[in-house]
Design an enzyme around this catalytic site. Structure first.
Site, PDB file in Angstrom:
ATOM      1  N   GLY A  23      54.182  60.466   8.564  1.00 33.01           N
ATOM      2  CA  GLY A  23      54.958  59.235   8.736  1.00 33.01           C
ATOM      3  C   GLY A  23      54.208  58.037   8.177  1.00 33.01           C
ATOM      4  O   GLY A  23      53.015  57.884   8.433  1.00 33.01           O
ATOM      5  N   VAL A  36      40.567  52.217  -3.528  1.00 31.65           N
ATOM      6  CA  VAL A  36      40.571  52.103  -5.000  1.00 31.65           C
ATOM      7  C   VAL A  36      39.572  51.038  -5.451  1.00 31.65           C
ATOM      8  O   VAL A  36      38.735  51.279  -6.335  1.00 31.65           O
ATOM      9  CB  VAL A  36      41.998  51.775  -5.506  1.00 31.65           C
ATOM     10  CG1 VAL A  36      41.977  51.411  -6.989  1.00 31.65           C
ATOM     11  CG2 VAL A  36      42.930  52.966  -5.264  1.00 31.65           C
ATOM     12  N   ARG A  84      56.190  65.136   4.518  1.00 31.08           N
ATOM     13  CA  ARG A  84      55.689  66.150   5.453  1.00 31.08           C
ATOM     14  C   ARG A  84      55.869  67.471   4.718  1.00 31.08           C
ATOM     15  O   ARG A  84      56.996  67.861   4.428  1.00 31.08           O
ATOM     16  CB  ARG A  84      56.490  66.120   6.761  1.00 31.08           C
ATOM     17  CG  ARG A  84      56.427  64.773   7.497  1.00 31.08           C
ATOM     18  CD  ARG A  84      56.927  64.903   8.913  1.00 31.08           C
ATOM     19  NE  ARG A  84      57.215  63.618   9.542  1.00 31.08           N
ATOM     20  CZ  ARG A  84      56.315  62.865  10.182  1.00 31.08           C
ATOM     21  NH1 ARG A  84      55.069  63.267  10.258  1.00 31.08           N
ATOM     22  NH2 ARG A  84      56.660  61.723  10.744  1.00 31.08           N
ATOM     23  N   ASP A 115      47.782  63.285  12.764  1.00 34.61           N
ATOM     24  CA  ASP A 115      47.081  64.529  13.115  1.00 34.61           C
ATOM     25  C   ASP A 115      47.441  65.713  12.213  1.00 34.61           C
ATOM     26  O   ASP A 115      46.561  66.481  11.811  1.00 34.61           O
ATOM     27  CB  ASP A 115      47.278  64.877  14.595  1.00 34.61           C
ATOM     28  CG  ASP A 115      48.735  64.855  15.021  1.00 34.61           C
ATOM     29  OD1 ASP A 115      49.601  64.530  14.189  1.00 34.61           O
ATOM     30  OD2 ASP A 115      49.002  65.171  16.190  1.00 34.61           O
ATOM     31  N   THR A 138      48.684  56.123  11.472  1.00 35.66           N
ATOM     32  CA  THR A 138      49.879  56.446  12.253  1.00 35.66           C
ATOM     33  C   THR A 138      50.150  55.325  13.244  1.00 35.66           C
ATOM     34  O   THR A 138      49.215  54.743  13.796  1.00 35.66           O
ATOM     35  CB  THR A 138      49.737  57.771  13.021  1.00 35.66           C
ATOM     36  OG1 THR A 138      50.817  57.881  13.964  1.00 35.66           O
ATOM     37  CG2 THR A 138      48.440  57.872  13.795  1.00 35.66           C
ATOM     38  N   ASP A 140      51.321  55.795  16.075  1.00 37.93           N
ATOM     39  CA  ASP A 140      51.298  56.338  17.442  1.00 37.93           C
ATOM     40  C   ASP A 140      49.997  56.073  18.214  1.00 37.93           C
ATOM     41  O   ASP A 140      49.986  56.142  19.443  1.00 37.93           O
ATOM     42  CB  ASP A 140      51.544  57.855  17.415  1.00 37.93           C
ATOM     43  CG  ASP A 140      52.891  58.208  16.819  1.00 37.93           C
ATOM     44  OD1 ASP A 140      53.765  57.318  16.755  1.00 37.93           O
ATOM     45  OD2 ASP A 140      53.075  59.372  16.401  1.00 37.93           O
ATOM     46  N   ASP A 142      47.450  57.999  18.576  1.00 33.08           N
ATOM     47  CA  ASP A 142      47.165  59.186  19.400  1.00 33.08           C
ATOM     48  C   ASP A 142      46.130  60.119  18.753  1.00 33.08           C
ATOM     49  O   ASP A 142      46.116  61.313  19.015  1.00 33.08           O
ATOM     50  CB  ASP A 142      48.474  59.973  19.653  1.00 33.08           C
ATOM     51  CG  ASP A 142      49.115  60.448  18.359  1.00 33.08           C
ATOM     52  OD1 ASP A 142      48.679  60.019  17.272  1.00 33.08           O
ATOM     53  OD2 ASP A 142      50.058  61.267  18.428  1.00 33.08           O
ATOM     54  N   ARG A 184      56.163  59.620  19.509  1.00 31.52           N
ATOM     55  CA  ARG A 184      56.230  61.084  19.672  1.00 31.52           C
ATOM     56  C   ARG A 184      55.931  61.450  21.121  1.00 31.52           C
ATOM     57  O   ARG A 184      56.644  61.004  22.000  1.00 31.52           O
ATOM     58  CB  ARG A 184      55.270  61.779  18.700  1.00 31.52           C
ATOM     59  CG  ARG A 184      55.733  63.151  18.283  1.00 31.52           C
ATOM     60  CD  ARG A 184      54.761  63.767  17.290  1.00 31.52           C
ATOM     61  NE  ARG A 184      54.831  63.190  15.970  1.00 31.52           N
ATOM     62  CZ  ARG A 184      55.659  63.616  15.009  1.00 31.52           C
ATOM     63  NH1 ARG A 184      56.452  64.607  15.227  1.00 31.52           N
ATOM     64  NH2 ARG A 184      55.673  63.037  13.833  1.00 31.52           N
ATOM     65  N   ALA A 199      58.066  44.136  30.626  1.00 33.31           N
ATOM     66  CA  ALA A 199      59.142  45.059  31.033  1.00 33.31           C
ATOM     67  C   ALA A 199      59.140  45.267  32.547  1.00 33.31           C
ATOM     68  O   ALA A 199      58.079  45.266  33.180  1.00 33.31           O
ATOM     69  CB  ALA A 199      58.951  46.394  30.321  1.00 33.31           C
ATOM     70  N   ARG A 224      64.968  41.426  44.907  1.00 35.60           N
ATOM     71  CA  ARG A 224      63.977  40.344  44.784  1.00 35.60           C
ATOM     72  C   ARG A 224      64.524  39.168  43.964  1.00 35.60           C
ATOM     73  O   ARG A 224      63.793  38.244  43.628  1.00 35.60           O
ATOM     74  CB  ARG A 224      62.716  40.878  44.121  1.00 35.60           C
ATOM     75  CG  ARG A 224      61.896  41.759  45.031  1.00 35.60           C
ATOM     76  CD  ARG A 224      60.706  42.301  44.272  1.00 35.60           C
ATOM     77  NE  ARG A 224      59.862  43.134  45.077  1.00 35.60           N
ATOM     78  CZ  ARG A 224      59.052  44.058  44.589  1.00 35.60           C
ATOM     79  NH1 ARG A 224      58.992  44.268  43.296  1.00 35.60           N
ATOM     80  NH2 ARG A 224      58.307  44.780  45.381  1.00 35.60           N
TER      81      ARG A 224
HETATM   82  O1  F6P Z   1      54.167  59.888  13.997  1.00 34.34           O
HETATM   83  C1  F6P Z   1      54.847  58.735  13.649  1.00 34.34           C
HETATM   84  C2  F6P Z   1      56.307  58.830  14.079  1.00 34.34           C
HETATM   85  O2  F6P Z   1      56.953  57.618  13.725  1.00 34.34           O
HETATM   86  C3  F6P Z   1      56.530  59.142  15.562  1.00 34.34           C
HETATM   87  O3  F6P Z   1      56.371  58.021  16.391  1.00 34.34           O
HETATM   88  C4  F6P Z   1      57.930  59.692  15.516  1.00 34.34           C
HETATM   89  O4  F6P Z   1      58.150  60.562  16.600  1.00 34.34           O
HETATM   90  C5  F6P Z   1      57.950  60.463  14.220  1.00 34.34           C
HETATM   91  O5  F6P Z   1      56.937  59.892  13.399  1.00 34.34           O
HETATM   92  C6  F6P Z   1      59.258  60.413  13.490  1.00 34.34           C
HETATM   93  O6  F6P Z   1      59.133  61.197  12.355  1.00 34.34           O
HETATM   94  P1  F6P Z   1      60.178  61.232  11.168  1.00 34.34           P
HETATM   95  O7  F6P Z   1      60.026  59.961  10.382  1.00 34.34           O
HETATM   96  O8  F6P Z   1      59.818  62.426  10.368  1.00 34.34           O
HETATM   97  O9  F6P Z   1      61.541  61.294  11.787  1.00 34.34           O
END
Ligand code: F6P
Length: 333
Positions: A23, A36, A84, A115, A138, A140, A142, A184, A199, A224
């Protein structure tokens, strides 16, 4: 600002490859530019691989000069394109690819991605001896071995802008908005955005809640004196979760609306933070390769850029810090 290690230049390099994979993430272009420009300043040629591992397998790469990375620092997406690639899961494909890279005079490959992309890089070096170096790209956040990934900060700010806008309409109509953010299986974006956006409820894969618990929390919030609420939901594994919860809240008498932010979070101009992070990591990538280091990913820990073995990076996943989840929970109530 991150401190960079001073490394001896023990390996002579003539030509390296560079790709982005998985991604896209805002800041990837800043990393491309940094690799570069640093390489060229040291007399190292760079071949930019088109469309991630698919382009690597097919031998689709182009010479990169200083001009080829001009004016991309501030842009989202990736100038090298990304993919991918299923084919790269096959060890024979990886062996053929290494042979092709060597045949083209390439001596090392920098891979910018998440990853899955880093796993591919690790296997390439482990099986064929071809040098690789990974950078965490990424939204994420993660990835094991780094406290920050290229794109996370921008994605958080993009989601936050949307949430601030939704807050306006939620308040005006006295509605409940359910906002799904990416990540994800990680709740890092959700927890961060939930804290920053104030939130009322944050739902993450790390701390799942059922519909009834959400309803109880909303009822309490109404008692509240709150007449509108914003619930941040991490996408997690169940794509229908947010819609089911939305139906449940409407059935209970709330005016609820679901909003899935989706790929909007992956686009846009990178924040200053992501640009500098990506630039430092890109610069350090060349430094580490010239020091003879490979099969590592560069990350940031305690404000220092450092290398972590890819074998370690891909065998673990960075968890969303408990403290962050707890801050999100306590401030939401
Ligand atoms: O890993 C990055 C991410 O944007 C995730 O947050 C999400 O679940 C996934 O890629 C979406 O992937 P795709 O663009 O292949 O739908």
């Amino acid at each position: 600002m991150w401190s960079l290690p001073q490394l001896p230049r023990t390996r002579t390099l003539k030509r390296i490859g560079l790709l982005t994979s998985g991604g896209d993430a805002p800041g990837m272009n800043a990393a491309i530019r940094a690799v570069v420009r640093t390489a060229l300043s040291r007399g190292i040629e760079v071949r930019g691989v088109q469309k991630g591992y698919s382009g690597l397998v097919a031998g689709h790469w182009v010479d990169m000069d200083r001009a080829s990375v001009a004016n991309i620092l501030q842009t989202g997406g990736t100038a090298l394109k990304t993919d991918r690639c299923d084919a790269f899961h096959d060890p024979t494909v990886r062996a053929d690819t290494a042979a092709r890279l060597r045949g083209a005079g390439l001596e090392a490959l920098v891979v910018i991605g998440g990853d899955g992309s880093l796993s591919g890089a690790h296997l390439l070096e482990q099986e064929t001896g071809f040098s690789v170096l990974g950078l965490p790209g990424t939204i994420d956040n993660d990835i094991w071995g780094t406290e920050d990934t290229i794109g996370f900060d921008t994605a958080v700010n993009t989601a936050l802008e949307a949430i601030d806008r939704l807050r306006d309409t939620a308040t005006s109509h006295e509605r409940v908005f359910l906002v799904e953010v990416m990540g994800r299986n990680s709740g890092f974006i959700a927890a961060t955005v939930g804290i920053a956006g104030g939130a009322e409820i944050v739902i993450t894969p790390e701390r799942p809640v059922d519909d009834e618990t959400v309803l109880e929390a909303l009822n309490l919030s109404q008692e509240r004196g709150k007449h509108s609420s914003l619930i941040v939901v991490a996408e997690g594994e169940d794509p229908q979760f947010i819609n089911r919860l939305n139906e449940h809240l409407n059935a209970a008498g709330y005016q609820a609306r679901a909003c899935i932010l989706g790929h909007i979070q992956r686009g846009g101009s990178p924040t200053g933070h992501d640009r500098v992070l990506a630039s430092c990591l890109g610069y350090a990538a060349v430094d580490h390769l010239q020091a003879g280091l490979s099969n590592i990913m560069l990350g940031v820990q305690e404000n220092r850029v450092l290398g972590v073995p890819l074998s370690e990076v891909i065998s673990r996943r960075r968890q969303t810090p408990e403290a962050l989840l707890e801050v999100a929970r306590v401030l939401a109530t």
